[in-house]
Write a protein that holds these residues in place. Structure first.
Motif, mmCIF file in Angstrom:
data_model
loop_
_atom_site.group_PDB
_atom_site.id
_atom_site.type_symbol
_atom_site.label_atom_id
_atom_site.label_comp_id
_atom_site.label_asym_id
_atom_site.label_seq_id
_atom_site.Cartn_x
_atom_site.Cartn_y
_atom_site.Cartn_z
ATOM 1 N N TYR A 78 15.069 19.161 -9.643
ATOM 2 C CA TYR A 78 15.039 19.596 -8.252
ATOM 3 C C TYR A 78 14.604 18.451 -7.334
ATOM 4 O O TYR A 78 15.250 18.169 -6.317
ATOM 5 N N TYR A 79 13.517 17.763 -7.686
ATOM 6 C CA TYR A 79 13.017 16.713 -6.809
ATOM 7 C C TYR A 79 13.887 15.464 -6.844
ATOM 8 O O TYR A 79 13.960 14.721 -5.853
ATOM 9 N N ASN A 80 14.552 15.208 -7.951
ATOM 10 C CA ASN A 80 15.530 14.119 -7.945
ATOM 11 C C ASN A 80 16.635 14.391 -6.929
ATOM 12 O O ASN A 80 17.171 13.474 -6.307
ATOM 13 N N LEU A 81 16.970 15.672 -6.754
ATOM 14 C CA LEU A 81 18.018 16.043 -5.810
ATOM 15 C C LEU A 81 17.540 16.003 -4.364
ATOM 16 O O LEU A 81 18.237 15.505 -3.483
ATOM 17 N N VAL A 82 16.349 16.538 -4.099
ATOM 18 C CA VAL A 82 15.974 16.804 -2.706
ATOM 19 C C VAL A 82 15.072 15.751 -2.083
ATOM 20 O O VAL A 82 14.845 15.791 -0.879
ATOM 21 N N THR A 83 14.561 14.806 -2.863
ATOM 22 C CA THR A 83 13.599 13.851 -2.307
ATOM 23 C C THR A 83 14.171 13.072 -1.130
ATOM 24 O O THR A 83 13.498 12.887 -0.104
ATOM 25 N N ASP A 84 15.414 12.617 -1.234
ATOM 26 C CA ASP A 84 16.019 11.883 -0.120
ATOM 27 C C ASP A 84 16.088 12.746 1.138
ATOM 28 O O ASP A 84 15.839 12.270 2.247
ATOM 29 N N PHE A 85 16.436 14.018 0.958
ATOM 30 C CA PHE A 85 16.531 14.932 2.101
ATOM 31 C C PHE A 85 15.149 15.179 2.700
ATOM 32 O O PHE A 85 14.986 15.197 3.920
ATOM 33 N N TYR A 86 14.149 15.403 1.836
ATOM 34 C CA TYR A 86 12.792 15.634 2.321
ATOM 35 C C TYR A 86 12.288 14.433 3.123
ATOM 36 O O TYR A 86 11.743 14.580 4.220
ATOM 37 N N GLU A 87 12.475 13.260 2.551
ATOM 38 C CA GLU A 87 11.946 12.059 3.199
ATOM 39 C C GLU A 87 12.652 11.802 4.524
ATOM 40 O O GLU A 87 12.026 11.398 5.513
ATOM 41 N N TRP A 88 13.953 12.035 4.562
ATOM 42 C CA TRP A 88 14.729 11.798 5.786
ATOM 43 C C TRP A 88 14.382 12.806 6.867
ATOM 44 O O TRP A 88 14.187 12.452 8.026
ATOM 45 N N GLY A 89 14.297 14.086 6.499
ATOM 46 C CA GLY A 89 14.127 15.130 7.502
ATOM 47 C C GLY A 89 12.704 15.594 7.718
ATOM 48 O O GLY A 89 12.410 16.275 8.700
ATOM 49 N N TRP A 90 11.771 15.216 6.809
ATOM 50 C CA TRP A 90 10.410 15.745 6.900
ATOM 51 C C TRP A 90 9.369 14.632 6.962
ATOM 52 O O TRP A 90 8.386 14.740 7.690
ATOM 53 N N GLY A 91 9.550 13.592 6.181
ATOM 54 C CA GLY A 91 8.574 12.515 6.150
ATOM 55 C C GLY A 91 8.106 12.244 4.734
ATOM 56 O O GLY A 91 8.702 12.712 3.766
ATOM 57 N N GLN A 92 7.010 11.537 4.598
ATOM 58 C CA GLN A 92 6.532 11.132 3.281
ATOM 59 C C GLN A 92 5.497 12.080 2.688
ATOM 60 O O GLN A 92 5.052 11.876 1.561
ATOM 61 N N SER A 93 5.121 13.103 3.413
ATOM 62 C CA SER A 93 4.209 14.128 2.905
ATOM 63 C C SER A 93 4.989 15.429 2.738
ATOM 64 O O SER A 93 5.412 16.031 3.730
ATOM 65 N N PHE A 94 5.167 15.863 1.488
ATOM 66 C CA PHE A 94 6.029 17.010 1.209
ATOM 67 C C PHE A 94 5.228 18.310 1.217
ATOM 68 O O PHE A 94 5.077 18.995 0.202
ATOM 69 N N HIS A 95 4.676 18.638 2.370
ATOM 70 C CA HIS A 95 3.935 19.898 2.496
ATOM 71 C C HIS A 95 3.982 20.351 3.950
ATOM 72 O O HIS A 95 4.394 19.610 4.844
ATOM 73 N N PHE A 96 3.543 21.580 4.187
ATOM 74 C CA PHE A 96 3.427 22.109 5.541
ATOM 75 C C PHE A 96 2.008 21.862 6.052
ATOM 76 O O PHE A 96 1.094 21.540 5.278
ATOM 77 N N ALA A 97 1.824 22.030 7.368
ATOM 78 C CA ALA A 97 0.493 21.855 7.955
ATOM 79 C C ALA A 97 0.381 22.707 9.212
ATOM 80 O O ALA A 97 1.341 22.805 9.993
ATOM 81 N N PRO A 98 -0.782 23.334 9.432
ATOM 82 C CA PRO A 98 -0.994 24.074 10.687
ATOM 83 C C PRO A 98 -0.996 23.111 11.861
ATOM 84 O O PRO A 98 -1.352 21.937 11.712
ATOM 85 N N ARG A 99 -0.622 23.619 13.003
ATOM 86 C CA ARG A 99 -0.427 22.726 14.151
ATOM 87 C C ARG A 99 -1.125 23.279 15.388
ATOM 88 O O ARG A 99 -1.013 24.476 15.700
ATOM 89 N N TYR A 100 -1.844 22.408 16.091
ATOM 90 C CA TYR A 100 -2.507 22.790 17.331
ATOM 91 C C TYR A 100 -1.582 22.544 18.517
ATOM 92 O O TYR A 100 -0.635 21.752 18.429
ATOM 93 N N LYS A 101 -1.892 23.195 19.627
ATOM 94 C CA LYS A 101 -1.119 22.994 20.846
ATOM 95 C C LYS A 101 -1.222 21.532 21.286
ATOM 96 O O LYS A 101 -2.298 20.947 21.298
ATOM 97 N N GLY A 102 -0.064 20.954 21.610
ATOM 98 C CA GLY A 102 -0.036 19.577 22.066
ATOM 99 C C GLY A 102 -0.118 18.550 20.957
ATOM 100 O O GLY A 102 -0.121 17.346 21.233
ATOM 101 N N GLU A 103 -0.182 18.999 19.704
ATOM 102 C CA GLU A 103 -0.313 18.087 18.577
ATOM 103 C C GLU A 103 1.057 17.741 18.024
ATOM 104 O O GLU A 103 1.918 18.606 17.867
ATOM 105 N N SER A 104 1.275 16.483 17.725
ATOM 106 C CA SER A 104 2.549 16.072 17.150
ATOM 107 C C SER A 104 2.638 16.504 15.696
ATOM 108 O O SER A 104 1.627 16.813 15.053
ATOM 109 N N PHE A 105 3.862 16.513 15.177
ATOM 110 C CA PHE A 105 4.088 16.849 13.771
ATOM 111 C C PHE A 105 3.293 15.910 12.871
ATOM 112 O O PHE A 105 2.578 16.339 11.955
ATOM 113 N N GLU A 106 3.394 14.604 13.100
ATOM 114 C CA GLU A 106 2.711 13.623 12.259
ATOM 115 C C GLU A 106 1.201 13.775 12.332
ATOM 116 O O GLU A 106 0.506 13.678 11.304
#
Length: 417
Positions: A120-148
């Protein structure tokens, strides 16, 4: 060529002659030659008419489009070469045919979870890195806070909850040992290594060699020296008992078909008094096991992603940790209002870079279809992208129905002897 002289045996026009303004220039320069056009050129003429301004504007738009393609799209293409996958189409088939179409979560993956996860990760790692970044997880977000910024803050929050006793600004001799379970390509590892400066040494445990290769490369670029790696199954970590002072993991053990077994192994390698901070996928709130739609959403979430979240309520997950020997110090859904999150999981996912927007997902499918058709991208890329779209839709449905969180964070402690 789009436009060609209706004269024989003259050679065809060069590609530049297909540009609208060049076609007009040729017609004026050589009126004897009848420049006839195929259907596409006729459509262009119908749309633009005989106005010089319209033809020039069309050239400008075309030029800008090519420039944007060269600047923003083409540089990304080497990411999708899949040199680490021997058979991309076959690997995509392994996931999409054998697992995605399963009618329940009791599928063949449970007997070969390690191979499934690596594939699975051999398949999706390129997609994750391109569309999500180098951290493969979700994170709670505050108002006015950037994704990174939200990703980095969440990673530091997890690190702080490890409760390591040493001052963060003074090195230990030897440094404390911390394990990053399912370290991916090292995004959280680099953040946490910098957070603790050089008072800890982080060991990334991962079953996917390509992840380790990339993580090492990115660590070297960032000048991160206090890290090492083990290629291993998290159910069988090749280190002695009581090796690590702390352990963290971001949504990695959702790939374990037996959570209790996995955390028994983590219990073994953790020192007495040490902590594990783990972000778990849990069924929450409005989830109804008798609701066929809810069950189907989680089935698709599991099967598109190689997960085993079905049946894992907060209570079931807590029970697995207790049976493994841990004491639960705290737990909370970091996306909930009780945890002071300004955004729900659904909001976080749909606003996240290139992953959550439906139009972006559609454009991505078009891009990969054309790229594969033109042989710019390797065969099988479009199939993997289609699988990723299915996963994204399942995530959004789970968030919209308020039946799932990827951020049920547990702080666990191994009792002192």
């Amino acid at each position: 060529t789009l436009c060609r002289p209706n004269v024989s045996p003259e050679p065809p026009l060069c590609p530049i002659a297909c540009l609208p303004s060049e076609r007009a220039r040729l017609a004026i320069k050589n009126p004897v030659v009848d420049i006839s056009c195929d259907r596409r050129s006729i459509i262009m003429k119908e749309l633009l008419g005989d106005s010089w301004a319209a033809w020039i504007a069309a050239d400008v738009v075309l030029g800008v489009g090519i420039a944007l393609l060269l600047k923003f799209i083409i540089p990304k293409l080497p990411t999708f070469q899949y040199k680490h996958v021997d058979d991309l189409t076959g690997s995509a088939s392994l996931i999409s045919d054998n697992y995605v179409k399963q009618s329940s979560s009791e599928d063949p993956r449970r007997q070969q979870y390690a191979r499934t996860t690596e594939t699975y990760y051999n398949l999706v790692t390129d997609f994750y890195e391109w569309g999500w970044g180098q951290s493969f997880h979700f994170a709670p977000r505050y108002k006015g806070e950037s994704f990174e910024a939200s990703m980095s803050r969440y990673e530091r929050h997890v690190a702080a909850n490890l409760g390591l006793p040493s001052p963060w600004n003074a090195p230990n001799n030897p440094p404390l040992r911390v394990a990053d379970i399912g370290c991916g390509i090292g995004g959280p590892m680099r953040t946490i290594a910098q957070f603790f400066k050089y008072s800890v040494r982080i060991t990334g445990v991962n079953i996917t060699q390509e992840h380790i290769n990339r993580a090492q490369r990115y660590n070297n670029r960032a000048g991160i020296e206090n890290c090492d790696f083990l290629r291993a199954d998290f159910n069988n970590i090749p280190v002695p008992d009581n090796t690590f002072d702390g352990i963290y993991e971001f949504e990695a053990t959702v790939h374990s078909p037996d959570l209790e077994k996995t955390f028994r192994e983590l219990y073994r390698v953790l020192k007495p008094g040490g902590r594990i901070v783990t972000a778990q996928y849990c069924l929450i709130g409005d989830y109804d096991p008798k609701n066929e739609h809810h069950v189907d959403i989680i089935r698709r979430l599991d099967n598109y992603n190689g997960f085993y979240a079905a049946g894992r309520t907060v209570a079931v997950t807590s029970d697995a940790f207790k049976k493994a020997g841990f004491r639960i110090l705290s737990t909370e859904d970091v996306f909930s209002k009780e945890a002071k999150s300004d955004s729900s999981f659904e909001d976080v996912f749909t606003q996240a870079r290139l992953a959550g927007s439906t139009p972006i997902l559609w454009l991505g499918q078009i891009f990969f279809y054309i790229g594969e058709t033109l042989r710019i991208l390797p065969r099988g890329s479009y199939r993997v992208q289609t699988m990723m779209v299915g996963a994204a839709e399942a995530y959004k449905e789970a968030g919209r129905n308020k039946i799932f969180t990827p951020g049920q964070v547990f702080v666990l402690e191994k009792p002192k002897a």
